[in-house]
Scaffold this active site. Structure first.
Site, PDB file in Angstrom:
ATOM      1  N   ASN A  89     -36.291 -34.061 -10.038  1.00 12.16           N
ATOM      2  CA  ASN A  89     -35.748 -35.421 -10.032  1.00 12.16           C
ATOM      3  C   ASN A  89     -34.672 -35.580 -11.099  1.00 12.16           C
ATOM      4  O   ASN A  89     -34.700 -34.928 -12.146  1.00 12.16           O
ATOM      5  CB  ASN A  89     -36.859 -36.465 -10.194  1.00 12.16           C
ATOM      6  CG  ASN A  89     -37.732 -36.267 -11.414  1.00 12.16           C
ATOM      7  OD1 ASN A  89     -37.975 -35.147 -11.859  1.00 12.16           O
ATOM      8  ND2 ASN A  89     -38.238 -37.361 -11.963  1.00 12.16           N
ATOM      9  N   MET A  90     -33.697 -36.453 -10.786  1.00 15.77           N
ATOM     10  CA  MET A  90     -32.576 -36.690 -11.688  1.00 15.77           C
ATOM     11  C   MET A  90     -32.319 -38.192 -11.789  1.00 15.77           C
ATOM     12  O   MET A  90     -32.256 -38.889 -10.769  1.00 15.77           O
ATOM     13  CB  MET A  90     -31.313 -35.985 -11.185  1.00 15.77           C
ATOM     14  CG  MET A  90     -31.425 -34.469 -11.090  1.00 15.77           C
ATOM     15  SD  MET A  90     -29.901 -33.704 -10.442  1.00 15.77           S
ATOM     16  CE  MET A  90     -28.755 -34.034 -11.789  1.00 15.77           C
ATOM     17  N   GLU A  91     -32.167 -38.670 -13.020  1.00 19.32           N
ATOM     18  CA  GLU A  91     -31.871 -40.077 -13.291  1.00 19.32           C
ATOM     19  C   GLU A  91     -30.601 -40.154 -14.131  1.00 19.32           C
ATOM     20  O   GLU A  91     -30.286 -39.218 -14.882  1.00 19.32           O
ATOM     21  CB  GLU A  91     -33.038 -40.719 -14.046  1.00 19.32           C
ATOM     22  CG  GLU A  91     -34.368 -40.635 -13.296  1.00 19.32           C
ATOM     23  CD  GLU A  91     -35.590 -40.825 -14.187  1.00 19.32           C
ATOM     24  OE1 GLU A  91     -36.707 -40.786 -13.656  1.00 19.32           O
ATOM     25  OE2 GLU A  91     -35.419 -41.008 -15.420  1.00 19.32           O
ATOM     26  N   HIS A 102     -34.577 -37.763  -5.957  1.00 19.97           N
ATOM     27  CA  HIS A 102     -35.974 -37.340  -5.977  1.00 19.97           C
ATOM     28  C   HIS A 102     -36.050 -35.815  -5.899  1.00 19.97           C
ATOM     29  O   HIS A 102     -35.155 -35.158  -5.354  1.00 19.97           O
ATOM     30  CB  HIS A 102     -36.731 -37.961  -4.808  1.00 19.97           C
ATOM     31  CG  HIS A 102     -36.790 -39.458  -4.842  1.00 19.97           C
ATOM     32  ND1 HIS A 102     -37.935 -40.175  -4.556  1.00 19.97           N
ATOM     33  CD2 HIS A 102     -35.851 -40.397  -5.136  1.00 19.97           C
ATOM     34  CE1 HIS A 102     -37.701 -41.469  -4.669  1.00 19.97           C
ATOM     35  NE2 HIS A 102     -36.438 -41.623  -5.015  1.00 19.97           N
ATOM     36  N   GLU A 104     -37.867 -33.788  -4.142  1.00 23.48           N
ATOM     37  CA  GLU A 104     -37.877 -33.236  -2.785  1.00 23.48           C
ATOM     38  C   GLU A 104     -36.467 -33.233  -2.189  1.00 23.48           C
ATOM     39  O   GLU A 104     -36.051 -32.258  -1.552  1.00 23.48           O
ATOM     40  CB  GLU A 104     -38.821 -34.056  -1.892  1.00 23.48           C
ATOM     41  CG  GLU A 104     -40.276 -34.009  -2.326  1.00 23.48           C
ATOM     42  CD  GLU A 104     -40.663 -35.121  -3.303  1.00 23.48           C
ATOM     43  OE1 GLU A 104     -41.840 -35.501  -3.321  1.00 23.48           O
ATOM     44  OE2 GLU A 104     -39.776 -35.617  -4.049  1.00 23.48           O
ATOM     45  N   CYS A 129     -43.280 -39.470  -2.096  1.00 22.39           N
ATOM     46  CA  CYS A 129     -43.246 -40.903  -1.801  1.00 22.39           C
ATOM     47  C   CYS A 129     -42.766 -41.113  -0.363  1.00 22.39           C
ATOM     48  O   CYS A 129     -42.285 -40.193   0.302  1.00 22.39           O
ATOM     49  CB  CYS A 129     -42.333 -41.630  -2.787  1.00 22.39           C
ATOM     50  SG  CYS A 129     -40.578 -41.231  -2.590  1.00 22.39           S
ATOM     51  N   CYS A 132     -39.160 -40.052   0.374  1.00 24.12           N
ATOM     52  CA  CYS A 132     -38.948 -38.613   0.558  1.00 24.12           C
ATOM     53  C   CYS A 132     -39.512 -38.121   1.885  1.00 24.12           C
ATOM     54  O   CYS A 132     -38.942 -37.227   2.519  1.00 24.12           O
ATOM     55  CB  CYS A 132     -39.572 -37.834  -0.597  1.00 24.12           C
ATOM     56  SG  CYS A 132     -38.643 -38.012  -2.134  1.00 24.12           S
TER      57      CYS A 132
END
Length: 309
Positions: A89-91, A102, A104, A129, A132
């Site tokens: 995951n990347m924010e 996400h 996935e 989730c 995804c």
């Protein structure tokens, strides 16, 4: 060796450590393992492919960029080629949460950008989730995709997404990971008050963005788009738009380029310039979100190219 892998590598068996460490140490390691490398690691660790993926999950999670949640998720996409592709995951600080990637999505997009034709399974360290699950349903493997979670029996996507709605319900023939080339051509530069001149036709950033857009997946809106990013060291990374039958889980081209950058160990704060190429007169545009997110990452030379068939 990249420091972020050290804790995860310390937890594997000595035999697997001996086989794995040189691969991670290689300067060209970019977050994926070829089929021969996978076989070598399986033999070294005495593991089948699914067990190996569980063992490697902490390495995938080490790629997570989580300045907001501090919650690291790793995923590994298993291609029918035998290759394994890491994702996390990347924010992005100062960008809307909708720009988040996400794990996935990251692993799947990574496989797609590396030329994988179909996925057999996806291994992830937390339950996917709903967002995804819907994203996965766009794949050409559909609900036959196997989901592997720690301490649970492997199950198909169909069991995680019953009564699924997807591209087949809309009579869409071209699915995510299917090979396609729309062969777009440059039409016109739409640069928005940039002081920097538009790139010329021989610029690798232009050809990369054109190719990415031509291979993008946008069967619902026909708003094909691609991104090319160039870092301070001159490396170029491509990203393709991955549209989804449910619209909201669609993955923008900038995000897929950032996934590839992250897998290669590049710093997204080192992007020097970018090109967004998208279809002329398309009903939707990636421009505002792409430009705003790149500005949040410190890149202010973003060129906008319209495409024609």
């Amino acid at each position: 060796m990249i420091a972020r892998f050290a804790p995860a590598l310390a937890a594997v068996s000595p035999a697997l450590h001996t086989a794995l460490a040189p691969l991670l140490d290689h300067h060209a390691f970019a977050g994926w393992l070829s089929a021969p490398q996978v076989k070598e690691l399986m033999q070294a660790g005495g593991l089948d492919e699914d067990a190996l993926c569980f063992t490697l999950l902490p390495l995938a999670a080490a790629y997570a960029v989580t300045p907001l949640s501090h919650f690291n998720v790793g995923a590994i996409a298993c291609g029918i080629s035998g290759n394994l592709y890491f994702g996390a995951n990347m924010e992005f600080l100062a960008a809307p949460l909708q720009q988040t990637v996400h794990a996935e999505q990251s692993a799947i997009a990574h496989a797609w950008l590396r030329g994988e034709k179909r996925l057999r399974a996806l291994t992830v360290n937390y339950t996917p989730c709903g967002h995804c699950r819907q994203f996965m349903n766009e794949l050409n493997s559909g609900t036959d995709l196997i989901i592997c979670l720690p301490e649970r029996s492997a199950a198909t996507l169909a069991s995680y997404l019953p009564d699924a709605f997807g591209p087949r319900d809309l009579a869409i023939q071209s699915l995510l990971l299917d090979e396609i080339d729309h062969a777009f051509a440059a039409a016109a530069w739409l640069d928005h008050d940039l002081s920097a001149p538009s790139p010329d036709d021989n610029d690798p950033l232009v050809s990369t963005a054109l190719d990415a857009a031509s291979r993008s997946h946008a069967p619902y809106s026909q708003s094909h788009s691609g991104v090319a990013l160039q870092t301070q060291d001159g490396c170029v990374y491509a990203g393709r738009y991955a549209e989804n039958a449910a619209f909201n889980p669609s993955l923008p081209p900038l995000q897929t380029a950032l996934i590839l950058m992250n897998a290669a160990g590049a710093d997204d704060r080192q992007i020097r310039r970018a090109v967004l190429a998208e279809r002329q007169n398309a009903p939707i545009t990636q421009w505002p979100a792409t430009n705003a997110t790149l500005a949040a990452l410190g890149c202010h030379e973003v060129h906008h190219l319209s495409l024609s068939l």
